[in-house]
Design a protein around this motif. Structure first.
Motif, PDB file in Angstrom:
ATOM      1  N   LEU A 252       0.837  -1.204   0.000  1.00 41.56           N
ATOM      2  CA  LEU A 252       0.000   0.000   0.000  1.00 41.56           C
ATOM      3  C   LEU A 252       0.872   1.255   0.000  1.00 41.56           C
ATOM      4  CD1 LEU A 252      -2.822  -1.021   2.507  1.00 41.56           C
ATOM      5  CD2 LEU A 252      -3.124  -0.435   0.098  1.00 41.56           C
ATOM      6  N   ILE A 253       1.916   1.265   0.817  1.00 43.42           N
ATOM      7  CA  ILE A 253       2.816   2.419   0.902  1.00 43.42           C
ATOM      8  C   ILE A 253       3.562   2.598  -0.418  1.00 43.42           C
ATOM      9  CG2 ILE A 253       4.826   3.392   2.087  1.00 43.42           C
ATOM     10  CD1 ILE A 253       2.003   3.129   3.626  1.00 43.42           C
ATOM     11  N   GLU A 254       4.009   1.493  -0.997  1.00 41.26           N
ATOM     12  CA  GLU A 254       4.709   1.554  -2.289  1.00 41.26           C
ATOM     13  C   GLU A 254       3.807   2.147  -3.368  1.00 41.26           C
ATOM     14  OE1 GLU A 254       5.968  -1.709  -5.613  1.00 41.26           O
ATOM     15  OE2 GLU A 254       6.495  -2.201  -3.540  1.00 41.26           O
ATOM     16  N   GLU A 255       2.538   1.762  -3.344  1.00 41.59           N
ATOM     17  CA  GLU A 255       1.586   2.200  -4.361  1.00 41.59           C
ATOM     18  C   GLU A 255       1.084   3.626  -4.144  1.00 41.59           C
ATOM     19  OE1 GLU A 255      -0.605   1.523  -7.843  1.00 41.59           O
ATOM     20  OE2 GLU A 255       0.802   0.129  -6.905  1.00 41.59           O
ATOM     21  N   PHE A 256       0.733   3.971  -2.890  1.00 39.78           N
ATOM     22  CA  PHE A 256       0.037   5.233  -2.614  1.00 39.78           C
ATOM     23  C   PHE A 256       0.822   6.236  -1.778  1.00 39.78           C
ATOM     24  CE2 PHE A 256      -3.296   1.932  -3.003  1.00 39.78           C
ATOM     25  CZ  PHE A 256      -3.890   2.398  -4.149  1.00 39.78           C
TER      26      PHE A 256
ATOM     27  N   GLY B 125       2.752   7.445   1.937  1.00 35.30           N
ATOM     28  CA  GLY B 125       2.326   7.386   3.333  1.00 35.30           C
ATOM     29  C   GLY B 125       3.312   6.590   4.168  1.00 35.30           C
ATOM     30  N   SER B 126       2.821   6.015   5.244  1.00 38.69           N
ATOM     31  CA  SER B 126       3.694   5.251   6.145  1.00 38.69           C
ATOM     32  C   SER B 126       2.853   4.228   6.892  1.00 38.69           C
ATOM     33  CB  SER B 126       4.367   6.193   7.148  1.00 38.69           C
ATOM     34  OG  SER B 126       3.388   6.846   7.924  1.00 38.69           O
ATOM     35  N   TYR B 127       3.555   3.282   7.546  1.00 39.25           N
ATOM     36  CA  TYR B 127       2.813   2.354   8.399  1.00 39.25           C
ATOM     37  C   TYR B 127       3.607   2.091   9.674  1.00 39.25           C
ATOM     38  CZ  TYR B 127       5.674  -1.768   7.074  1.00 39.25           C
ATOM     39  OH  TYR B 127       6.693  -2.665   6.883  1.00 39.25           O
ATOM     40  N   SER B 128       2.875   1.696  10.696  1.00 41.81           N
ATOM     41  CA  SER B 128       3.500   1.318  11.963  1.00 41.81           C
ATOM     42  C   SER B 128       2.895  -0.014  12.379  1.00 41.81           C
ATOM     43  CB  SER B 128       3.229   2.377  13.032  1.00 41.81           C
ATOM     44  OG  SER B 128       1.840   2.527  13.238  1.00 41.81           O
TER      45      SER B 128
ATOM     46  N   VAL C 187      -0.596  -8.963  15.705  1.00 41.08           N
ATOM     47  CA  VAL C 187       0.149  -7.805  15.225  1.00 41.08           C
ATOM     48  C   VAL C 187      -0.797  -6.929  14.414  1.00 41.08           C
ATOM     49  CG1 VAL C 187       2.137  -6.991  13.903  1.00 41.08           C
ATOM     50  CG2 VAL C 187       2.270  -9.163  15.134  1.00 41.08           C
ATOM     51  N   THR C 188      -0.812  -5.635  14.732  1.00 42.03           N
ATOM     52  CA  THR C 188      -1.645  -4.678  14.020  1.00 42.03           C
ATOM     53  C   THR C 188      -0.745  -3.775  13.199  1.00 42.03           C
ATOM     54  OG1 THR C 188      -3.253  -4.685  15.812  1.00 42.03           O
ATOM     55  CG2 THR C 188      -3.331  -2.819  14.292  1.00 42.03           C
ATOM     56  N   TYR C 189      -1.058  -3.650  11.902  1.00 35.48           N
ATOM     57  CA  TYR C 189      -0.345  -2.720  11.024  1.00 35.48           C
ATOM     58  C   TYR C 189      -1.289  -1.558  10.729  1.00 35.48           C
ATOM     59  CZ  TYR C 189       2.942  -6.503  10.399  1.00 35.48           C
ATOM     60  OH  TYR C 189       3.866  -7.485  10.627  1.00 35.48           O
ATOM     61  N   ALA C 190      -0.883  -0.361  11.123  1.00 34.67           N
ATOM     62  CA  ALA C 190      -1.687   0.836  10.867  1.00 34.67           C
ATOM     63  C   ALA C 190      -1.052   1.568   9.683  1.00 34.67           C
ATOM     64  CB  ALA C 190      -1.727   1.738  12.091  1.00 34.67           C
ATOM     65  N   VAL C 191      -1.808   1.719   8.590  1.00 33.33           N
ATOM     66  CA  VAL C 191      -1.320   2.387   7.387  1.00 33.33           C
ATOM     67  C   VAL C 191      -1.919   3.788   7.338  1.00 33.33           C
ATOM     68  CG1 VAL C 191      -1.267   2.331   4.860  1.00 33.33           C
ATOM     69  CG2 VAL C 191      -1.145   0.189   6.153  1.00 33.33           C
ATOM     70  N   ARG C 192      -1.033   4.813   7.238  1.00 29.94           N
ATOM     71  CA  ARG C 192      -1.487   6.194   7.102  1.00 29.94           C
ATOM     72  C   ARG C 192      -1.222   6.631   5.668  1.00 29.94           C
ATOM     73  NH1 ARG C 192      -0.064  10.971   6.084  1.00 29.94           N
ATOM     74  NH2 ARG C 192       2.141  10.516   6.028  1.00 29.94           N
ATOM     75  N   LEU C 193      -2.308   6.893   4.941  1.00 24.19           N
ATOM     76  CA  LEU C 193      -2.179   7.335   3.549  1.00 24.19           C
ATOM     77  C   LEU C 193      -2.101   8.853   3.503  1.00 24.19           C
ATOM     78  CD1 LEU C 193      -4.786   4.941   1.909  1.00 24.19           C
ATOM     79  CD2 LEU C 193      -2.301   4.722   1.914  1.00 24.19           C
ATOM     80  N   PRO C 194      -1.426   9.415   2.493  1.00 19.20           N
ATOM     81  CA  PRO C 194      -1.349  10.872   2.385  1.00 19.20           C
ATOM     82  C   PRO C 194      -2.722  11.477   2.098  1.00 19.20           C
ATOM     83  CG  PRO C 194       0.110   9.782   0.796  1.00 19.20           C
ATOM     84  CD  PRO C 194      -0.719   8.733   1.431  1.00 19.20           C
ATOM     85  N   PRO C 195      -2.941  12.742   2.488  1.00 14.64           N
ATOM     86  CA  PRO C 195      -4.252  13.356   2.268  1.00 14.64           C
ATOM     87  C   PRO C 195      -4.542  13.664   0.801  1.00 14.64           C
ATOM     88  CG  PRO C 195      -2.756  14.930   3.288  1.00 14.64           C
ATOM     89  CD  PRO C 195      -2.046  13.613   3.261  1.00 14.64           C
ATOM     90  N   TYR C 196      -3.507  13.813  -0.016  1.00 14.48           N
ATOM     91  CA  TYR C 196      -3.698  14.117  -1.443  1.00 14.48           C
ATOM     92  C   TYR C 196      -3.127  12.986  -2.274  1.00 14.48           C
ATOM     93  CZ  TYR C 196      -4.085  18.577   0.914  1.00 14.48           C
ATOM     94  OH  TYR C 196      -4.441  19.560   1.798  1.00 14.48           O
ATOM     95  N   SER C 197      -3.684  12.810  -3.466  1.00 18.90           N
ATOM     96  CA  SER C 197      -3.196  11.741  -4.337  1.00 18.90           C
ATOM     97  C   SER C 197      -2.867  12.306  -5.717  1.00 18.90           C
ATOM     98  CB  SER C 197      -4.247  10.626  -4.438  1.00 18.90           C
ATOM     99  OG  SER C 197      -5.461  11.139  -4.937  1.00 18.90           O
ATOM    100  N   PRO C 198      -2.035  11.597  -6.471  1.00 21.32           N
ATOM    101  CA  PRO C 198      -1.676  12.078  -7.807  1.00 21.32           C
ATOM    102  C   PRO C 198      -2.918  12.352  -8.657  1.00 21.32           C
ATOM    103  CG  PRO C 198      -0.228  10.293  -7.174  1.00 21.32           C
ATOM    104  CD  PRO C 198      -1.306  10.379  -6.110  1.00 21.32           C
TER     105      PRO C 198
END
Length: 190
Positions: free
Chosen positions: A37-41, A43-46, A64-75
């Motif tokens: 998801l990070i590679e594609e869009f 953002g970051s994950y923890s 294990v929980t992975y929280a993905v934060r996507l950027p507010p704007y997209s291409p």
């Protein structure tokens, strides 16, 4: 599926106030999904571990929980940066920090390190919202006249360097920031 792991599957998908919650069968597949998801869009994950139980051998079992934060704007989005009078920016990338193209000049824009992928801005629209309109005349290196797609009146607007001065029509986006020529979209054909 791509790795051939028969134990990798989605067990549940639900919506929460924070976004989408996807439960998967293995920790490994969870980490791979977050990374993809990070590679594609951008953002970051923890990740965080929670002790759930012990198995029959007395081994501790963690979730294990992975929280993905996507950027507010997209291409493809067009944004107006607060406190910046350089004109609207067409977002090209949000990997690391936001990068784009100024609609007034065609120059590159890159957000500062502190702003990263989320500079303070408002959305004006999407490049796909642009409408073709007639190019009336090229005034000089910085200005052209186009027909306003709503009023059909001739209007002088900024001439970005990506605009073909010999074109009969150009794509424009009308927004709260005014009327701007946007880059031609490559529709993938040809």
């Amino acid at each position: 599926e791509a790795t051939g792991d028969r134990n990798a599957f989605v067990t549940e998908i639900s919506r929460t106030d924070d976004g989408v919650n996807v439960k998967v069968s293995t920790t490994n597949i969870g980490k791979k999904i977050a990374a993809k998801l990070i590679e594609e869009f951008g953002g970051s994950y923890s990740d965080s571990e929670t002790l759930v139980t012990e198995d029959e051998d007395g081994e501790e079992v963690y979730r294990v929980t992975y929280a993905v934060r996507l950027p507010p704007y997209s291409p493809g989005e067009i944004i107006d940066l607060h406190g910046d009078d350089g004109g609207p920016v067409l977002v090209r990338s949000v990997r690391g920090n936001l990068k784009g193209t100024r609609l007034t000049t065609g120059e590159d824009y890159e957000a500062g390190f502190e702003e990263g992928d989320a500079p303070d801005a408002r959305r004006l629209g999407h490049v796909e919202d642009a409408e073709e309109t007639t190019l009336v005349t090229v005034e000089d290196e910085r200005a052209v006249q186009v027909l306003d797609p709503e009023t059909y009146r001739s209007k002088t607007v900024a001439r970005p360097d990506y605009m073909d001065p010999d074109a009969e029509s150009v794509p424009v986006l009308k927004s709260r920031a005014g009327l701007h020529v946007v880059p031609e979209q490559d529709d993938g054909e040809g």
